[in-house]
Each structure stands twice: as structure tokens, then as C-alpha cells.
Scaffold this motif. Structure first.
Motif, short mmCIF file in Angstrom:
data_model
loop_
_atom_site.label_atom_id
_atom_site.label_comp_id
_atom_site.label_asym_id
_atom_site.label_seq_id
_atom_site.Cartn_x
_atom_site.Cartn_y
_atom_site.Cartn_z
N TYR A 1 0.58 -1.26 0.05
CA TYR A 1 0.06 0.00 -0.14
C TYR A 1 0.80 1.34 -0.13
O TYR A 1 0.41 2.20 -0.05
N ASP A 2 2.10 1.26 0.33
CA ASP A 2 3.10 2.19 0.30
C ASP A 2 3.40 2.90 -1.24
O ASP A 2 4.03 3.86 -0.99
N LYS B 1 3.36 3.98 -5.23
CA LYS B 1 2.44 4.77 -6.04
C LYS B 1 2.80 4.23 -7.46
O LYS B 1 3.87 3.82 -7.96
N GLU C 1 -1.59 9.03 -11.72
CA GLU C 1 -1.06 8.25 -10.50
C GLU C 1 -2.23 7.78 -9.64
O GLU C 1 -3.12 8.27 -9.52
N GLY D 1 -2.20 5.55 -6.00
CA GLY D 1 -1.78 4.96 -4.83
C GLY D 1 -2.37 3.61 -4.61
O GLY D 1 -3.69 3.36 -4.58
N ASP E 1 -2.64 2.28 -1.84
CA ASP E 1 -3.41 2.23 -0.72
C ASP E 1 -5.15 2.23 -1.02
O ASP E 1 -5.70 2.06 -0.09
#
Length: 181
Positions: free
Chosen positions: A4-5, A7, A15, A17, A19
Motif C-alpha cells: 500500500y505504500d 504509487k 498516478e 496510490g 492504498d
């Protein structure tokens, strides 16, 4: 550090993420449109349709590093996959998965789960072993991605729990996904 960290860019180069996928089971795959394993797109789409409503996502990362088998722009690759395989899972921008230019996500994935060999029962295993062995006699000892359609399974907490090589039976992938759901 967790999946999840990171991108990434989607196929439209926007972009995203990772997450956004928290709490879901993920199958992260490096793909190619002109590969002997390209028909796996059908099996991946079937898997996606079977489990997506239960919190399963497939994240598709085209990669041209193996035999230049992912030619074309992101849009061309997306159009091909849509027309030929009816892909509905998320597709991302073409990336590199090995070497100095490897995407940080893939550097992380191979640190979590290294290469454990190809399925000895698969018809293309001997071809891959011979070809990769000529280029690097020690290839099997290194964690790097060996070919297109290598898959990483991520649990709902963002942990990389399994790696599947392109020669692995999709039934095994299905079983492991089902266990996590």
C-alpha cells in the motif's frame, strides 16, 4: 513497508496510490501481449469475475523486458486486451520489473518472494530453463522476475504471501486466492 505504500500510474498515466486497494486480496501480474503465456489473460479474467465481488483485484502491469513481447503504447496494449480478452481488471502503465530501472513496487515484491523454480510439469519449463540458463547460469538462484505473467498474491493486510511463475497452474492460483478471501 507494505504494498500500500507504493504509487503507480494507470494506463492513462494517472498516478494511483495502491492504498486504494487496502483490505482487498490482490494478484499483481507483469504481462505481455505477444507472449506464449498471453492466453493466461482469459484465465485471469475468469478469476477476476469469479472473486471480484468478494474483494479481489488483479493489478496488471505490462512489461516489455522479456523478449520485447509487450510492444506498443499503454493505450494500444489496453485496447488489445479489451478487444481480445475482454479484460475488466485494472491495467497500469508499462513498467520495468528487473534491473536498475525496475519500478520500486517490483523491487519490493521480489524482496518479499523470490524465485522458486518453474513447474516441472509445464511444457515450456525446459525452454525457459534453457534460454535463461544460457543468459545466466545462476538465474535460478536470483529472486528476479524471470518472464511474463509472474504473479504475486497479496493478502488483505498488504502482505505478499505467494509468488506464482508463468508455468504454475492457474488452478493453484485460484485455490490460494480462495483461501485468502
Amino acid at each position: 513497508m507494505a504494498v500500500y505504500d507504493f504509487k503507480v500510474n494507470n494506463y492513462k498515466d494517472e498516478e494511483v496510490g495502491l492504498d486504494e486497494y487496502k483490505g482487498k486480496v490482490l494478484l499483481i501480474v507483469n504481462t505481455a501481449t505477444k507472449c506464449g503465456f498471453t492466453p493466461q489473460y482469459d484465465e485471469l479474467q475468469d478469476l477476476y469475475e469469479k472473486y471480484n465481488s468478494q474483494g479481489f483485484e488483479i493489478l496488471d502491469f505490462p512489461c516489455n523486458q522479456f523478449g520485447a513481447q509487450a510492444p506498443g503504447s499503454n493505450e494500444e496494449i489496453h485496447s488489445f486486451c479489451d478487444a481480445k480478452f475482454g479484460i475488466t481488471f485494472p491495467m497500469f502503465s508499462k513498467i520495468e520489473v528487473n534491473g536498475d530501472e525496475a519500478h520500486p513496487l517490483y523491487k519490493y515484491l521480489v524482496e518479499q518472494k523470490g524465485f522458486n523454480g518453474f513447474d516441472e510439469g509445464h511444457e515450456l519449463t525446459s525452454v525457459l530453463n534453457e534460454m535463461l540458463g544460457k543468459a545466466d547460469p545462476d538465474f535460478a538462484k536470483k529472486p528476479s522476475i524471470k518472464w511474463n505473467f509472474t504473479k504475486f498474491l497479496v493478502d488483505r493486510e498488504g502482505n505478499v504471501v505467494a509468488r506464482f511463475e508463468p508455468t504454475d497452474n492457474m488452478g493453484i492460483v485460484d485455490e490460494k486466492v480462495r483461501e485468502l478471501l
